[in-house]
Design a protein around this motif. Structure first.
Motif, PDB file in Angstrom:
ATOM      1  N   ILE A 168     -14.195  -7.538  -5.506  1.00 38.78           N
ATOM      2  CA  ILE A 168     -14.469  -6.700  -6.273  1.00 38.78           C
ATOM      3  C   ILE A 168     -13.522  -5.527  -6.869  1.00 38.78           C
ATOM      4  N   ILE A 169     -12.515  -6.016  -7.843  1.00 42.97           N
ATOM      5  CA  ILE A 169     -11.069  -4.908  -8.193  1.00 42.97           C
ATOM      6  C   ILE A 169     -11.825  -3.900  -9.453  1.00 42.97           C
ATOM      7  N   MET A 170     -12.321  -2.390  -8.874  1.00 44.41           N
ATOM      8  CA  MET A 170     -13.010  -2.077  -9.662  1.00 44.41           C
ATOM      9  C   MET A 170     -11.684  -1.242 -10.488  1.00 44.41           C
ATOM     10  N   ASP A 171     -12.430  -1.298 -11.485  1.00 38.79           N
ATOM     11  CA  ASP A 171     -10.831  -0.716 -12.722  1.00 38.79           C
ATOM     12  C   ASP A 171     -11.780  -0.165 -13.830  1.00 38.79           C
ATOM     13  N   GLY A 172     -10.879   0.952 -13.842  1.00 36.44           N
ATOM     14  CA  GLY A 172     -11.253   1.392 -15.447  1.00 36.44           C
ATOM     15  C   GLY A 172     -12.094   2.282 -15.458  1.00 36.44           C
TER      16      GLY A 172
ATOM     17  N   ILE B  28     -14.452 -10.602  -8.715  1.00 37.45           N
ATOM     18  CA  ILE B  28     -14.893 -10.473 -10.553  1.00 37.45           C
ATOM     19  C   ILE B  28     -13.805  -8.783 -10.645  1.00 37.45           C
ATOM     20  N   ARG B  29     -13.189  -8.870 -11.647  1.00 35.05           N
ATOM     21  CA  ARG B  29     -12.354  -7.970 -12.168  1.00 35.05           C
ATOM     22  C   ARG B  29     -12.843  -6.547 -13.484  1.00 35.05           C
ATOM     23  N   THR B  30     -13.555  -5.496 -13.311  1.00 37.64           N
ATOM     24  CA  THR B  30     -13.349  -4.365 -15.025  1.00 37.64           C
ATOM     25  C   THR B  30     -13.118  -4.002 -15.066  1.00 37.64           C
TER      26      THR B  30
ATOM     27  N   LEU C 116     -14.734  -4.684  -1.677  1.00 41.29           N
ATOM     28  CA  LEU C 116     -14.924  -3.664  -2.834  1.00 41.29           C
ATOM     29  C   LEU C 116     -13.432  -3.182  -2.484  1.00 41.29           C
ATOM     30  N   TYR C 117     -12.173  -3.475  -3.714  1.00 44.85           N
ATOM     31  CA  TYR C 117     -10.621  -2.552  -3.344  1.00 44.85           C
ATOM     32  C   TYR C 117     -11.194  -1.477  -4.138  1.00 44.85           C
ATOM     33  N   CYS C 118     -10.735  -0.350  -3.088  1.00 42.55           N
ATOM     34  CA  CYS C 118     -10.755   1.223  -3.397  1.00 42.55           C
ATOM     35  C   CYS C 118      -9.008   1.771  -3.712  1.00 42.55           C
ATOM     36  N   LEU C 119      -8.574   1.573  -3.066  1.00 44.65           N
ATOM     37  CA  LEU C 119      -7.572   2.314  -3.203  1.00 44.65           C
ATOM     38  C   LEU C 119      -6.580   0.963  -2.649  1.00 44.65           C
ATOM     39  N   SER C 120      -5.549   0.665  -3.673  1.00 45.37           N
ATOM     40  CA  SER C 120      -4.163  -0.098  -3.560  1.00 45.37           C
ATOM     41  C   SER C 120      -3.060   0.292  -2.665  1.00 45.37           C
ATOM     42  N   SER C 121      -2.086  -0.072  -1.935  1.00 45.91           N
ATOM     43  CA  SER C 121      -0.827   0.503  -1.606  1.00 45.91           C
ATOM     44  C   SER C 121       0.284   1.407  -2.901  1.00 45.91           C
ATOM     45  N   GLU C 122      -0.400   0.711  -4.200  1.00 42.55           N
ATOM     46  CA  GLU C 122       0.217   1.203  -5.301  1.00 42.55           C
ATOM     47  C   GLU C 122       0.294   2.621  -5.998  1.00 42.55           C
ATOM     48  N   ASN C 123      -1.383   2.244  -4.999  1.00 38.57           N
ATOM     49  CA  ASN C 123      -1.747   3.565  -5.748  1.00 38.57           C
ATOM     50  C   ASN C 123      -1.377   5.165  -5.440  1.00 38.57           C
ATOM     51  N   TRP C 124      -0.176   5.220  -4.801  1.00 35.37           N
ATOM     52  CA  TRP C 124       0.406   6.843  -4.183  1.00 35.37           C
ATOM     53  C   TRP C 124       0.811   7.022  -4.620  1.00 35.37           C
ATOM     54  N   LYS C 125       1.182   5.998  -6.306  1.00 42.02           N
ATOM     55  CA  LYS C 125       2.460   6.621  -6.911  1.00 42.02           C
ATOM     56  C   LYS C 125       1.426   7.786  -8.226  1.00 42.02           C
ATOM     57  N   ARG C 126       0.313   7.903  -7.872  1.00 40.56           N
ATOM     58  CA  ARG C 126      -0.533   8.586  -9.047  1.00 40.56           C
ATOM     59  C   ARG C 126       0.145  10.649  -8.549  1.00 40.56           C
ATOM     60  N   PRO C 127      -1.196  10.897  -9.366  1.00 40.45           N
ATOM     61  CA  PRO C 127      -0.663  12.309  -8.894  1.00 40.45           C
ATOM     62  C   PRO C 127      -1.433  13.140  -7.655  1.00 40.45           C
TER      63      PRO C 127
ATOM     64  N   MET D 176      -6.179  -8.898 -16.940  1.00 40.85           N
ATOM     65  CA  MET D 176      -6.092 -10.224 -16.330  1.00 40.85           C
ATOM     66  C   MET D 176      -5.317 -10.386 -14.884  1.00 40.85           C
ATOM     67  N   ARG D 177      -5.039  -9.447 -13.950  1.00 39.80           N
ATOM     68  CA  ARG D 177      -4.079  -9.266 -12.757  1.00 39.80           C
ATOM     69  C   ARG D 177      -5.019  -9.409 -11.661  1.00 39.80           C
ATOM     70  N   VAL D 178      -4.317  -9.697 -10.071  1.00 40.74           N
ATOM     71  CA  VAL D 178      -4.620  -9.530  -8.817  1.00 40.74           C
ATOM     72  C   VAL D 178      -4.822  -8.072  -8.767  1.00 40.74           C
ATOM     73  N   SER D 179      -3.268  -7.505  -8.907  1.00 38.74           N
ATOM     74  CA  SER D 179      -2.780  -6.228  -8.011  1.00 38.74           C
ATOM     75  C   SER D 179      -2.713  -6.247  -6.941  1.00 38.74           C
ATOM     76  N   ASN D 180      -2.554  -7.552  -6.329  1.00 41.71           N
ATOM     77  CA  ASN D 180      -1.919  -7.241  -5.169  1.00 41.71           C
ATOM     78  C   ASN D 180      -3.026  -7.235  -3.767  1.00 41.71           C
TER      79      ASN D 180
HETATM   80  C1  IPE Z   1      -6.068  -2.007  -8.911  1.00 46.40           C
HETATM   81  O1  IPE Z   1      -6.425  -1.025  -9.652  1.00 46.40           O
HETATM   82  C2  IPE Z   1      -6.548  -1.215  -7.164  1.00 46.40           C
HETATM   83  C3  IPE Z   1      -7.932  -0.919  -6.903  1.00 46.40           C
HETATM   84  C4  IPE Z   1      -8.746  -1.464  -8.354  1.00 46.40           C
HETATM   85  C5  IPE Z   1      -7.921  -0.239  -6.391  1.00 46.40           C
HETATM   86  P1  IPE Z   1      -5.012  -0.627 -10.159  1.00 46.40           P
HETATM   87  O2  IPE Z   1      -5.416   0.502 -11.253  1.00 46.40           O
HETATM   88  O3  IPE Z   1      -4.309   0.276  -9.405  1.00 46.40           O
HETATM   89  O4  IPE Z   1      -4.014  -1.200 -10.912  1.00 46.40           O
HETATM   90  P2  IPE Z   1      -3.431  -1.793 -12.495  1.00 46.40           P
HETATM   91  O5  IPE Z   1      -1.879  -0.887 -11.571  1.00 46.40           O
HETATM   92  O6  IPE Z   1      -3.398  -1.573 -13.832  1.00 46.40           O
HETATM   93  O7  IPE Z   1      -2.660  -3.804 -11.656  1.00 46.40           O
END
Ligand code: IPE
Ligand code: IPE
Ligand code: MG
Length: 253
Positions: free
Chosen positions: A28-32, A198-200, A72-83, A204-208
């Protein structure tokens, strides 16, 4: 060793499901979380806090449904760009989750693991994760895997470096590198590939996420934000999954 009581055939049937049609591995890509909070004039971090409730409910429901693995996708390698403030809270919630859910993981007999690079997670978080991995090692229930500081490209880079090192050392030859060799050098070595992603929150992407492993996974996207994702949404995804014709490049049976 306790495990959660799985639904009977008739309990599955009352949900419109049959055992043979269930995915073995759901990812699951837990997004939103942020958008859920913004829609309520709350700070983004409140969305992450509420998202933890969804995690608890969905873990238990998957476990009761007899799913073999939930990732469960909790933290991506790209999420470090956040505050930094948001990252600090995410890591704090993660540490709290791993500590507070340990008893629940043992009650449900879950086998706990993580995938991703360890860097940046902090010693406290890593220690608590390790404790939970260790104490759940002999459990026989569902595998619960958290993707933390996970990036599929990082994972492939790490695998290629390891394999290249083995070739350079003469342990294997270049022609030994096949599908299985690559799979066993990924963080997910030994895990079945996801059947259902599953992506919430509608994107429509898989975000690595698990790029190698999802080559034949079925995708299901809901506009619902993660903090409002509940058991009936999971069942809806699973029913949709059961209706798919998975051909794997071949022809329908
Ligand atoms: C994908 O969500 C990563 C996690 C759910 C942990 P993001 O919010 O980081 O994905 P993008 O930036 O919209 O692609
Ligand atoms: C998913 O929710 C959680 C993580 C990526 C850590 P987001 O924080 O990405 O929420 P949105 O996408 O901004 O709404
Ligand atoms: Mg997002």
């Amino acid at each position: 060793m306790p495990t959660v009581e799985e639904y009977s055939e008739s309990e599955l049937a009352s949900r419109g499901l049959v055992r043979e049609g269930l995915p073995r591995h759901i990812a699951i890509i837990m997004d939103g979380n942020g958008r859920w909070a913004r829609a309520r004039d709350l700070p983004r971090v409140e969305g992450h806090r509420r998202g933890v409730n969804s995690v608890r409910l969905i873990v238990e429901e998957c476990s009761r449904l007899g799913v073999e693995q939930l990732t469960l996708y909790c933290l991506s390698s790209e999420n470090w760009k956040r505050p930094q403030q948001e990252l600090d809270l995410l890591l704090h919630l993660l540490e709290q989750f791993v500590i507070e859910e340990r008893a629940e993981i043992m009650r449900q007999g879950l086998q706990f693991s993580t995938i991703g690079r360890r860097e940046g997670l902090g010693d406290g978080v890593l220690e608590e994760i390790q404790k939970t991995i260790d104490c759940s090692r002999d459990n026989t229930g569902m595998r619960l895997c958290l993707a933390l500081n996970y990036g599929s490209r990082d994972e492939i880079i790490d695998a290629v470096q390891t394999i290249a090192g083995k070739v350079a050392a003469g342990d294997i030859s270049a022609s030994d590198i096949d599908d299985e060799c690559i799979s066993t050098h990924l963080y997910t070595s030994g895990m079945p590939d996801p059947d259902l992603i599953i992506r919430t929150a509608g994107e429509m992407r898989v975000s690595n996420f698990l790029l190698w492993q999802i080559s034949y996974a079925e995708l299901w996207v809901t506009p619902k934000y993660w903090p409002e994702f509940r058991e009936p949404d999971l069942i809806e995804a699973m029913k949709d999954f059961a209706s798919r014709d998975r051909r794997f490049g071949g022809l329908s049976e």
